[in-house]
Design a protein around this motif. Structure first.
Motif, PDB file in Angstrom:
ATOM      1  N   SER A   1       0.825  -1.210   0.000  1.00  0.00           N
ATOM      2  CA  SER A   1       0.000   0.000   0.000  1.00  0.00           C
ATOM      3  C   SER A   1       0.862   1.264   0.000  1.00  0.00           C
ATOM      4  O   SER A   1       1.878   1.352   0.694  1.00  0.00           O
ATOM      5  CB  SER A   1      -0.906   0.007   1.228  1.00  0.00           C
ATOM      6  OG  SER A   1      -1.595   1.239   1.332  1.00  0.00           O
ATOM      7  N   ARG A   2       0.413   2.262  -0.762  1.00  0.00           N
ATOM      8  CA  ARG A   2       1.106   3.556  -0.820  1.00  0.00           C
ATOM      9  C   ARG A   2       0.402   4.609   0.045  1.00  0.00           C
ATOM     10  O   ARG A   2       0.769   5.777   0.027  1.00  0.00           O
ATOM     11  CB  ARG A   2       1.130   4.043  -2.270  1.00  0.00           C
ATOM     12  CG  ARG A   2       1.993   3.213  -3.201  1.00  0.00           C
ATOM     13  CD  ARG A   2       3.459   3.561  -3.091  1.00  0.00           C
ATOM     14  NE  ARG A   2       3.702   4.951  -3.420  1.00  0.00           N
ATOM     15  CZ  ARG A   2       4.751   5.647  -2.954  1.00  0.00           C
ATOM     16  NH1 ARG A   2       5.605   5.089  -2.117  1.00  0.00           N
ATOM     17  NH2 ARG A   2       4.928   6.918  -3.308  1.00  0.00           N
ATOM     18  N   GLU A   3      -0.603   4.197   0.795  1.00  0.00           N
ATOM     19  CA  GLU A   3      -1.379   5.154   1.580  1.00  0.00           C
ATOM     20  C   GLU A   3      -0.556   5.770   2.700  1.00  0.00           C
ATOM     21  O   GLU A   3      -0.691   6.959   3.004  1.00  0.00           O
ATOM     22  CB  GLU A   3      -2.618   4.463   2.160  1.00  0.00           C
ATOM     23  CG  GLU A   3      -3.666   4.116   1.112  1.00  0.00           C
ATOM     24  CD  GLU A   3      -4.905   3.516   1.733  1.00  0.00           C
ATOM     25  OE1 GLU A   3      -4.993   3.499   2.982  1.00  0.00           O
ATOM     26  OE2 GLU A   3      -5.787   3.061   0.978  1.00  0.00           O
ATOM     27  N   LYS A   4       0.281   4.952   3.330  1.00  0.00           N
ATOM     28  CA  LYS A   4       1.078   5.440   4.449  1.00  0.00           C
ATOM     29  C   LYS A   4       2.536   5.523   4.043  1.00  0.00           C
ATOM     30  O   LYS A   4       3.161   4.536   3.683  1.00  0.00           O
ATOM     31  CB  LYS A   4       0.929   4.506   5.658  1.00  0.00           C
ATOM     32  CG  LYS A   4       1.647   5.007   6.904  1.00  0.00           C
ATOM     33  CD  LYS A   4       1.418   4.069   8.081  1.00  0.00           C
ATOM     34  CE  LYS A   4       2.142   4.564   9.326  1.00  0.00           C
ATOM     35  NZ  LYS A   4       1.934   3.645  10.488  1.00  0.00           N
ATOM     36  N   LYS A   5       3.090   6.722   4.059  1.00  0.00           N
ATOM     37  CA  LYS A   5       4.486   6.928   3.694  1.00  0.00           C
ATOM     38  C   LYS A   5       5.398   6.571   4.870  1.00  0.00           C
ATOM     39  O   LYS A   5       5.077   6.836   6.027  1.00  0.00           O
ATOM     40  CB  LYS A   5       4.724   8.385   3.269  1.00  0.00           C
ATOM     41  CG  LYS A   5       3.869   8.829   2.092  1.00  0.00           C
ATOM     42  CD  LYS A   5       4.181   8.030   0.839  1.00  0.00           C
ATOM     43  CE  LYS A   5       3.466   8.582  -0.386  1.00  0.00           C
ATOM     44  NZ  LYS A   5       2.013   8.381  -0.352  1.00  0.00           N
TER      45      LYS A   5
ATOM     46  N   ARG B   1       5.104  -1.902  -3.985  1.00  0.00           N
ATOM     47  CA  ARG B   1       4.952  -0.568  -3.395  1.00  0.00           C
ATOM     48  C   ARG B   1       5.763   0.467  -4.172  1.00  0.00           C
ATOM     49  O   ARG B   1       5.274   1.558  -4.498  1.00  0.00           O
ATOM     50  CB  ARG B   1       5.415  -0.614  -1.939  1.00  0.00           C
ATOM     51  CG  ARG B   1       5.387   0.720  -1.211  1.00  0.00           C
ATOM     52  CD  ARG B   1       6.034   0.593   0.165  1.00  0.00           C
ATOM     53  NE  ARG B   1       5.940   1.838   0.907  1.00  0.00           N
ATOM     54  CZ  ARG B   1       4.945   2.167   1.721  1.00  0.00           C
ATOM     55  NH1 ARG B   1       3.950   1.317   1.896  1.00  0.00           N
ATOM     56  NH2 ARG B   1       4.931   3.325   2.349  1.00  0.00           N
TER      57      ARG B   1
END
Length: 202
Positions: A112-116, A185
């Motif tokens: 997932s790329r939602e949380k850096k 990712r």
């Protein structure tokens, strides 16, 4: 009559022994597919990119596509060392109840790329492999070695565990999924860069 049953009993015992050792057919296929699909996805995203495109930096603090590739090459080596450590610890079936999450949940979280996440310094790109072509080759060589291992290993990866990750304990199969999800990712990061309004046309 006893002689007639003996071969059947031996066959059942032998078959059970094969089934219990190493990877199951389903786990082998699943892990191999994730490793191959994410490798191929990356190659498709990189196909035909010029040096200018590879080194385009969309924002001051962000990586270029070439730097993403280098990060993946560094990480792929680290994952290989993690697997060696996981196997060296030996099997421990009692740890199965300690798993942090299910396979698909793990893959989705990692990819997932939602949380850096801030990358630790040892994994920061610094040109250690040479040019982009050499860096990509380094990644592919290591990934292909991991795929070959997954296809041929007799290691019982479901009963080997790694507890050195921030989110908890995973087993050996999940470590392979972690490896693939991490690739996905950053491939998605490359795709984001390509959609930037200032991304060079050639």
């Amino acid at each position: 009559m006893k002689k007639a049953f003996l071969p059947i009993i031996l066959l059942l015992v032998f078959s059970f022994d094969i089934q219990e050792k190493g990877l199951s057919t389903d786990d082998r296929k699943m892990a191999t597919a994730y490793l191959e699909d994410t490798r191929d996805h990356m190659q498709n995203v990189l196909k035909g990119l010029s040096k200018t495109q590879l080194n385009f930096q969309p924002y001051e603090e962000s990586w270029t596509i070439a730097q993403c590739v280098e990060h993946l090459a560094i990480a792929e080596n680290t994952f290989g060392e993690m697997m060696k450590g996981t196997l060296a610890a030996g099997p421990n079936e009692t740890m199965r109840d300690s798993l942090a999450m299910a396979d698909e949940q793990l893959y989705m979280m990692i990819s997932s790329r939602e949380k850096k996440v801030k990358t630790p310094e040892p994994f920061e790109p610094s040109g250690k492999f040479g040019n982009h072509e050499e860096t990509l080759t380094a990644f592919l060589n290591k990934r292909n070695a991991h795929i070959s291992y997954t296809q041929n290993t007799t290691d019982d990866l479901r009963n080997h565990f790694n507890s050195n990750l921030p989110f908890g304990t995973i087993d050996g199969v999940q470590l392979l999924l972690f490896m693939a999800g991490h690739t996905e990712r950053h491939v998605m990061q490359m795709e984001e860069i390509k959609t930037h309004k200032l991304f060079p046309k050639k």
